[in-house]
Design a protein around this motif. Structure first.
Motif: not given
Length: 342
Positions: A163, A237, A242-243
């Motif tokens: 990520d 987060w 997106e996780n």
């Protein structure tokens, strides 16, 4: 099937090509995740069935019957046919429904229950439980850690394509997996202040924090963690986008995890990164036995506000559990064929 501890050299579980499968829970994320983990390691794409019994039937579970409003003939029933080859369930409300699947399928469905069903090992054809539980039986398999969805392949893929919100953070990076209050114990205001202070010390020493919280995280702790991220000490987060959880595990040079979640601890020790555990002052009830076993095996250490560098052989019990399911399923199908041929 005798109780077992994970074999670190165990081969991947045999797949179950062509088998149909259900995951049967009341929708609790932790229970559903464990069931999906086992199904996925078997190469299956299960149908998710969620039970929602009402009063007074929910009060009687796991010992009582299913709620008649959810019986097989009712619209939207979680046990409506066609019945699966394999049913994997978890959570006390799912126990009567798993028994119903076994009965309604004429014994054809192979049933698996994850964790202690409280009604004894006869609740399913195969029962998995963590080693700190005391359930025993010829159909019970026990391992130190719980099944999870973060296979070596998934972690490697996350390292290859991380990520960008996390890969932009300077190393070293620490994943912070914050749970919170549970039936095993609660976080006091002193616990919140102590953990927040230790994480500030970590960040002040140049460690980037990759933070995720849960629905159980106390508001005070969640606020402290948001402030840490807002002050430029890392990333939290907040549910948008997106996780990034897989990337957090994959990129972590160390993992700080609260002691209240078997799932998070099991995921953490599957990475090979140092795992530093924050324990609330009131303890974590029977999970204390689990923590003691992890420490005795050299898998985790207590968190004191600084990184610890140590090596251990990463532990993933999921293939062992999936292999036990595959073997039990094969024996069950062989018995059905033998009975049909008589």
């Amino acid at each position: 099937m005798a109780p077992t501890q994970p074999d670190l050299a165990a081969p991947p579980a045999a797949g179950l090509p062509g088998a149909s499968a259900w995951v049967l829970t009341d929708g609790k994320a932790g229970d559903e995740t464990q069931c999906l983990a086992v199904a996925e390691r078997l190469g299956l794409s299960p149908e998710i069935r969620r039970v929602a019994p009402g009063a007074p039937f929910a009060w009687l579970m796991p010992w009582g019957p299913i709620d008649p409003r959810e019986r097989a003939g009712r619209p939207g029933s979680p046990v409506a046919p066609p019945f699966p080859d394999l049913a994997i369930a978890s959570g006390r409300r799912a126990v009567p429904y798993l028994r119903a699947v076994k009965r309604l399928s004429g014994g054809r469905s192979f049933t698996v229950f994850l964790k202690d069903p409280r009604t004894g090992p006869g609740a399913a054809d195969l029962v998995w439980a963590p080693s700190y539980d005391r359930i025993e039986g010829p159909n019970v398999v026990r391992t130190l850690t719980a099944p999870h969805r973060f296979s070596p392949e998934r972690l490697e893929a996350a390292r290859a394509r991380p990520d960008p919100r996390l890969s932009a953070l300077p190393a070293p990076r620490a994943a912070v997996l914050a749970g919170g209050d549970s039936r095993h114990g609660a976080f006091s205001t002193r616990d919140v202040a102590r953990l927040a202070g230790q994480l500030r010390s970590l960040a002040a020493g140049g460690v980037s924090l990759m933070i995720t919280t849960s629905r159980r995280t106390p508001p005070g702790l969640a606020a402290e963690l948001r402030a840490l991220a807002r002050d430029g000490r890392g990333f939290l987060w907040d549910g948008t986008g997106e996780n990034p959880y897989a990337s957090m595990l994959a990129l972590a040079d160390a993992i700080v995890v609260t002691a209240d979640s078997v799932n998070m601890l099991s995921e953490a020790v599957a990475t090979g990164a140092p795992v530093l555990v924050f324990e609330p002052e009131g303890g974590v009830g029977r999970l204390g036995r689990f923590l003691a076993e992890l420490k005795s095996a050299g898998l985790v250490k207590s968190f004191g506000g600084k990184l610890e560098c140590y090596a251990y052989e990463k532990l993933d019990s999921t293939p062992v559990i999936a292999q036990a399911v595959a073997e039990g399923f094969a024996a069950h199908r062989a018995a059905i064929r033998a009975a049909a041929s008589r």
